[in-house]
Design an enzyme around this catalytic site. Structure first.
Site, PDB file in Angstrom:
ATOM      1  N   ASP A  22       1.090  -2.187  -2.535  1.00  0.00           N
ATOM      2  CA  ASP A  22       2.207  -3.236  -2.725  1.00  0.00           C
ATOM      3  C   ASP A  22       3.227  -2.941  -3.596  1.00  0.00           C
ATOM      4  OD1 ASP A  22       0.863  -4.615  -0.626  1.00  0.00           O
ATOM      5  OD2 ASP A  22      -0.505  -5.392  -2.150  1.00  0.00           O
ATOM      6  N   LYS A  50       6.547   0.718  -1.732  1.00  0.00           N
ATOM      7  CA  LYS A  50       6.645   2.041  -1.097  1.00  0.00           C
ATOM      8  C   LYS A  50       7.573   2.196   0.091  1.00  0.00           C
ATOM      9  CE  LYS A  50       2.197   2.407  -0.784  1.00  0.00           C
ATOM     10  NZ  LYS A  50       1.731   1.252  -1.407  1.00  0.00           N
ATOM     11  N   GLY A  57       1.036  -2.394   4.732  1.00  0.00           N
ATOM     12  CA  GLY A  57       2.281  -3.484   5.136  1.00  0.00           C
ATOM     13  C   GLY A  57       3.414  -3.024   4.274  1.00  0.00           C
ATOM     14  N   HIS A  58       4.152  -2.104   5.068  1.00  0.00           N
ATOM     15  CA  HIS A  58       5.224  -1.498   4.263  1.00  0.00           C
ATOM     16  C   HIS A  58       6.664  -2.201   4.559  1.00  0.00           C
ATOM     17  CE1 HIS A  58       3.339   2.549   3.416  1.00  0.00           C
ATOM     18  NE2 HIS A  58       2.459   1.487   2.854  1.00  0.00           N
ATOM     19  N   GLN A  91      -1.686   2.137   0.528  1.00  0.00           N
ATOM     20  CA  GLN A  91      -2.375   1.475  -0.548  1.00  0.00           C
ATOM     21  C   GLN A  91      -1.942   2.102  -1.889  1.00  0.00           C
ATOM     22  OE1 GLN A  91      -4.445   2.623   2.459  1.00  0.00           O
ATOM     23  NE2 GLN A  91      -3.722   0.564   3.017  1.00  0.00           N
ATOM     24  N   THR A 110     -10.311   0.942  -1.197  1.00  0.00           N
ATOM     25  CA  THR A 110     -10.144   1.423   0.427  1.00  0.00           C
ATOM     26  C   THR A 110     -11.002   2.336   0.723  1.00  0.00           C
ATOM     27  OG1 THR A 110      -8.389   1.171   2.089  1.00  0.00           O
ATOM     28  CG2 THR A 110      -7.782   2.471   0.512  1.00  0.00           C
ATOM     29  N   SER A 123      14.436  -0.002  -8.836  1.00  0.00           N
ATOM     30  CA  SER A 123      14.832  -0.815  -7.717  1.00  0.00           C
ATOM     31  C   SER A 123      15.006  -2.205  -8.499  1.00  0.00           C
ATOM     32  CB  SER A 123      13.559  -0.713  -6.852  1.00  0.00           C
ATOM     33  OG  SER A 123      13.693  -1.723  -5.731  1.00  0.00           O
TER      34      SER A 123
HETATM   35  P1  IMP Z   1      -9.543  -2.507   3.499  1.00  0.00           P
HETATM   36  O1  IMP Z   1      -8.654  -0.937   3.022  1.00  0.00           O
HETATM   37  O2  IMP Z   1      -8.847  -3.307   4.365  1.00  0.00           O
HETATM   38  O3  IMP Z   1     -10.821  -2.045   3.841  1.00  0.00           O
HETATM   39  O4  IMP Z   1      -9.417  -3.286   2.059  1.00  0.00           O
HETATM   40  C1  IMP Z   1      -9.857  -2.940   0.838  1.00  0.00           C
HETATM   41  C2  IMP Z   1      -9.308  -3.361  -0.423  1.00  0.00           C
HETATM   42  O5  IMP Z   1      -8.077  -2.858  -0.334  1.00  0.00           O
HETATM   43  C3  IMP Z   1      -8.981  -5.029  -0.362  1.00  0.00           C
HETATM   44  O6  IMP Z   1      -8.978  -5.261  -1.529  1.00  0.00           O
HETATM   45  C4  IMP Z   1      -7.523  -4.841   0.090  1.00  0.00           C
HETATM   46  O7  IMP Z   1      -6.902  -5.970  -0.198  1.00  0.00           O
HETATM   47  C5  IMP Z   1      -7.028  -3.540  -0.484  1.00  0.00           C
HETATM   48  N1  IMP Z   1      -5.966  -3.181   0.373  1.00  0.00           N
HETATM   49  C6  IMP Z   1      -5.986  -2.336   1.564  1.00  0.00           C
HETATM   50  N2  IMP Z   1      -4.718  -2.069   1.995  1.00  0.00           N
HETATM   51  C7  IMP Z   1      -3.855  -2.468   1.173  1.00  0.00           C
HETATM   52  C8  IMP Z   1      -2.569  -2.408   1.076  1.00  0.00           C
HETATM   53  O8  IMP Z   1      -1.842  -1.894   1.925  1.00  0.00           O
HETATM   54  N3  IMP Z   1      -1.977  -3.304  -0.252  1.00  0.00           N
HETATM   55  C9  IMP Z   1      -2.747  -3.742  -1.158  1.00  0.00           C
HETATM   56  N4  IMP Z   1      -4.186  -3.776  -0.895  1.00  0.00           N
HETATM   57  C10 IMP Z   1      -4.477  -3.046   0.166  1.00  0.00           C
END
Ligand code: IMP
Length: 420
Positions: free
Chosen positions: A12, A15, A39-40, A221, A236, A409
């Site tokens: 977050d 990006k 989520g970009h 991520q 992740t 930014s």
């Molecule tokens: P997963 O990737 O859904 O298995 O989540 C694992 C951990 O990564 C959790 O704490 C999620 O909140 C975090 N996470 C996964 N994708 C994102 C992202 O795009 N932005 C921020 N945190 C993420």
């Protein structure tokens, strides 16, 4: 040649916007890991778009967009995303290429994700519940299904074999589910994505490199969620660092030139896990409110805190960052004081290093305080026009981490960007 852009914190970092700003300089944008857990967010022309699986270059007509082999793809999510992006008038079928080696997220992977998290109770990771971990587990366990498999006449059989194994696990966990709620949409989406370009992406990418095309590898991520170097097990399931671009696209390391590292002027985290500079107080509340810190994928409120230089230095080291980009500087406007953690105290010892397990030690952040600044930064386009107090804060950060901050930014729109 290939440049890489990735996040240096817990995701977050903004990006999506930065890739969108950089894209006019590139012929290709390629995602190399993660899946619809990302989520970009992109904003232009007064509209906001959120991309989960599609690379962030999709709104630029000249740009080839590749979903690389390192990505995990949920056909249901991808179909929704393509339909939304198409509604803006973009010709997705022309510019989107999907690696046949990207692994498929099955409906049962999502169910297993939910069941595993529920079983962990208070120790849960706080996953996005998009099936990411079970899909990567099957990939490493050599039992996954890949995008290329959807073109096989045996696909349904392969699917059923995989789903049966997941169902055994779900049953043993006592998890209630009904596959009929999920499978029709899955098979419909699988048929739908067959119309797009499903390719041998490692050859495709390397041919583009030979032709002298400029490629931007887009990470998802953030470094502190990396499966090897993040705050394990609160991470992740993929390599979010520069090295992930090599294995997630099939490119050799010597092709990589610039590495753009993105960091927010403060820190946020969604999900569980250690966060030394977290502010569970009014300051944190103000950061969340002013920064609109709610997850782009799940809508969850993000945890918030001050900038953490030990983790930032660590991320810069792991990624070989050549260019730094600072986002959301505008959010700090209005704080009387801005704090930066430049080291930790662990068991009475001051250190710059990230310990083996941040969650098992008490890493007390040691802060340096800076006078804050006021006013709307979002209209500023030249670095020297930024408030002096902001520039002092930024010079301190640059001095501490040893890499120049080239882009700042100051708002979510493409235009709200200062290049130095
Ligand atoms: P997963 O990737 O859904 O298995 O989540 C694992 C951990 O990564 C959790 O704490 C999620 O909140 C975090 N996470 C996964 N994708 C994102 C992202 O795009 N932005 C921020 N945190 C993420």
């Amino acid at each position: 040649m290939v440049d890489v852009v990735l996040g240096l914190q817990w995701g977050d970092e903004g990006k999506g916007k930065i890739v969108d700003v950089l894209t006019p300089e590139y012929d290709v944008v390629a995602r190399f890991q993660g899946g619809p857990n990302a989520g970009h967010s992109l904003e232009f022309g007064g509209n906001k778009y959120v991309l989960n699986t599609i690379p962030s270059g999709i709104f630029h007509e000249h740009c080839i967009n590749i979903i690389g082999n390192g990505v995990v793809v949920d056909p249901v999510q991808l179909k929704k995303e393509i339909e939304k992006a198409s509604a803006t008038g973009v010709d997705i079928s022309k510019n989107l290429y999907i690696s046949q080696k990207a692994h498929l997220i099955l409906p049962t992977h999502r169910l297993v994700d939910a069941a595993s998290e529920a079983k962990k109770g208070e120790h849960k990771v706080g996953s996005t519940l998009r099936g990411i971990s079970p899909t990567y587990q099957d990939k490493i366990g050599r039992s996954g299904l890949r995008i290329g498999d959807i073109l096989s006449p045996d696909f349904n059989k392969k699917y059923r074999n995989a789903a049966n194994i997941h169902c055994e696990l779900l049953n043993s966990l006592g998890f209630e589910y009904n596959l009929n709620d999920h499978e029709p949409a899955f098979f419909e989406a699988v048929e739908y994505i067959k119309q797009f370009k499903i390719i041998n992406s490692e050859y495709f990418v390397n041919n583009l490199i030979s032709q002298g095309k400029k490629i931007l590898a887009e990470g998802a991520q953030g470094t502190l969620l990396d499966i090897d170097f993040g705050s394990y097990p609160f991470v992740t399931s993929s390599n979010t660092i520069t090295g992930g671009a090599c294995s997630g696209l099939g490119i050799a390391p010597q092709h990589i030139q610039k590495v753009y590292g993105i960091f927010k002027a403060y820190c946020t985290r969604v999900g569980n896990g250690p966060f030394p500079t977290e502010q569970e107080n009014e300051t944190g509340e103000m950061l969340r409110k002013l920064g609109h810190e709610f997850g782009a994928t799940t809508g969850r409120p993000r945890r918030t805190g001050w900038l953490d230089l030990p983790t930032l230095r660590y991320a810069i080291m792991l990624n070989g960052v050549t260019d730094l980009i600072c986002t959301k500087s505008d959010v700090l406007s209005g704080f009387e004081e801005v704090l930066v953690c430049d080291r930790y105290a662990i068991n009475g010892q001051e250190t710059n290093e990230i310990p083996f397990s941040l969650q098992d030690v008490n890493a007390e952040p040691l802060y340096r305080n800076f006078p804050g600044w006021t006013g709307d930064l979002s209209k500023i386009r030249t670095y020297s026009d930024l408030p002096e107090t902001f520039r002092k804060y930024m010079s301190y950060v640059e001095g501490q981490i040893g890499v120049p901050v080239n882009v700042i930014s100051v708002g979510p729109d493409r235009e709200e960007t200062i290049r130095r």
